[in-house]
Write a protein that holds these residues in place. Sequence first.
Motif, PDB file in Angstrom:
ATOM      1  N   ARG A   1       1.285   4.382  -2.817  1.00  0.00           N
ATOM      2  CA  ARG A   1       0.985   5.536  -2.484  1.00  0.00           C
ATOM      3  C   ARG A   1       2.443   6.385  -3.053  1.00  0.00           C
ATOM      4  O   ARG A   1       2.301   7.500  -3.458  1.00  0.00           O
ATOM      5  CB  ARG A   1       0.977   5.717  -0.837  1.00  0.00           C
ATOM      6  N   GLU A   2       3.477   5.822  -2.692  1.00  0.00           N
ATOM      7  CA  GLU A   2       4.473   6.500  -3.277  1.00  0.00           C
ATOM      8  C   GLU A   2       4.726   6.947  -4.652  1.00  0.00           C
ATOM      9  O   GLU A   2       4.950   7.885  -5.292  1.00  0.00           O
ATOM     10  CB  GLU A   2       5.893   5.751  -2.944  1.00  0.00           C
TER      11      GLU A   2
ATOM     12  N   GLU B   1       1.788   9.400  -5.686  1.00  0.00           N
ATOM     13  CA  GLU B   1       2.047  10.820  -5.217  1.00  0.00           C
ATOM     14  C   GLU B   1       3.016  11.399  -5.867  1.00  0.00           C
ATOM     15  O   GLU B   1       2.937  12.575  -6.234  1.00  0.00           O
ATOM     16  CB  GLU B   1       2.339  10.879  -3.663  1.00  0.00           C
TER      17      GLU B   1
ATOM     18  N   LYS C   1      -1.957  11.637  -0.975  1.00  0.00           N
ATOM     19  CA  LYS C   1      -3.059  10.591  -0.595  1.00  0.00           C
ATOM     20  C   LYS C   1      -2.907   9.657   0.384  1.00  0.00           C
ATOM     21  O   LYS C   1      -2.378   8.575   0.322  1.00  0.00           O
ATOM     22  CB  LYS C   1      -2.992   9.693  -2.229  1.00  0.00           C
ATOM     23  N   GLU C   2      -3.032  10.178   1.608  1.00  0.00           N
ATOM     24  CA  GLU C   2      -2.834   9.657   2.876  1.00  0.00           C
ATOM     25  C   GLU C   2      -3.926   8.282   3.118  1.00  0.00           C
ATOM     26  O   GLU C   2      -3.270   7.251   3.381  1.00  0.00           O
ATOM     27  CB  GLU C   2      -3.200  10.501   4.155  1.00  0.00           C
ATOM     28  N   TYR C   3      -4.807   8.300   2.479  1.00  0.00           N
ATOM     29  CA  TYR C   3      -5.778   7.465   2.398  1.00  0.00           C
ATOM     30  C   TYR C   3      -5.193   5.812   1.711  1.00  0.00           C
ATOM     31  O   TYR C   3      -5.783   5.038   2.080  1.00  0.00           O
ATOM     32  CB  TYR C   3      -7.314   7.735   1.823  1.00  0.00           C
ATOM     33  N   LEU C   4      -4.380   6.136   0.926  1.00  0.00           N
ATOM     34  CA  LEU C   4      -3.572   5.035   0.348  1.00  0.00           C
ATOM     35  C   LEU C   4      -2.969   4.015   1.560  1.00  0.00           C
ATOM     36  O   LEU C   4      -2.768   2.866   1.265  1.00  0.00           O
ATOM     37  CB  LEU C   4      -2.902   5.407  -0.609  1.00  0.00           C
ATOM     38  N   ASP C   5      -2.604   4.665   2.671  1.00  0.00           N
ATOM     39  CA  ASP C   5      -1.762   3.996   3.517  1.00  0.00           C
ATOM     40  C   ASP C   5      -3.076   3.708   4.720  1.00  0.00           C
ATOM     41  O   ASP C   5      -2.742   2.278   5.172  1.00  0.00           O
ATOM     42  CB  ASP C   5      -0.885   5.035   4.401  1.00  0.00           C
TER      43      ASP C   5
ATOM     44  N   LYS D   1       1.051  -1.248   0.194  1.00  0.00           N
ATOM     45  CA  LYS D   1      -0.075  -0.148   0.088  1.00  0.00           C
ATOM     46  C   LYS D   1       0.785   1.258   0.118  1.00  0.00           C
ATOM     47  O   LYS D   1       0.537   2.090  -0.641  1.00  0.00           O
ATOM     48  CB  LYS D   1      -0.899   0.089   1.298  1.00  0.00           C
ATOM     49  N   HIS D   2       1.985   1.409   0.626  1.00  0.00           N
ATOM     50  CA  HIS D   2       2.778   2.449   0.762  1.00  0.00           C
ATOM     51  C   HIS D   2       3.585   2.634  -0.291  1.00  0.00           C
ATOM     52  O   HIS D   2       3.826   3.709  -0.755  1.00  0.00           O
ATOM     53  CB  HIS D   2       3.772   2.346   1.966  1.00  0.00           C
TER      54      HIS D   2
END
Length: 291
Positions: free
Chosen positions: A152-153, A156, A184-188, A148-149
């Motif tokens: 996100r990387e 973003e 996109k904090e919600y991706l974490d 997930k992280h």
Amino acid sequence: MALFSSLTPAFVAIICVLIAVMLKKTTQKKEKRESKSKPLSHPWVEEDLKDSTDHHLEEEEVDKEFQGLDENVAHIPFFVERYCEAEMIKRSQTFYELLNKRRSVRFLSDEPVPKEVIDNVIRTAGTSPSGAHTEPWTFVVVQDPYLKHKIREIVEEEEEINYKKRMGDRWVNDLKRLRTNWIKEYLDTAPYLILVFKQVYGCLPNGKKKTHYYNEISVSIACGILLAALQNVGLYTVTSTPLNCGPQLRVLLQRPANEKLLLLLPVGYPKKDATVPALTRKPLEDIMVVM
């Protein structure tokens, strides 16, 4: 004669100016014609997200004899439960009220969600109709924190470039009122990410390619059913089209070349302090035409 000689430089200058103006107009007309003949360039559109419903495979790549379905598919009786008029009206109103509560939520809790629920909503999405029953979809469910992280990387990094360089001032300004950006904090935090891939063609047991008719439309319908299924169980998401991230995410998730990323959905419960824009929806008379 002397008068004519004295005026010659002036005449020459005027003639030069007129020639320059005529050349400029000719060049501008040529550029206009060329610009009209060329398709509009949208650098923010990722190849994966372009509509490929008319995707044509090379003749030698396609198996003309076998496309995966039995020539003599059995047809069976179809029985359904019919409702009285009053029950139909009641059910349609109840379902509308349920779906009308659906909102795009960017503030998702990390509270766990039962995996069986996710399995069932994916099964529901898989009931969608598709061109020639090719079922051209793959739903990749990600719950691993590391993956997930990484997603996100990737998202973003590309989204920051999208906002600053690719999307243009008008699009960025339209998004300002929704208070959204490339973070996109919600991706974490979301317990699940569902990445919806469209299969632009299938793969047959003999190694040949199978035509997937209307794959874009078919998968889009499945996504709509998926959103309704999530709303039905009290889960929320925000529809995300990760521009220019498709190839990287496909490699990260080890998906084959025939799959193109269409949609990324973080799925979970809203945070207790979650907010959404105070938006309204168009009334029925603005979206329906009765002939």
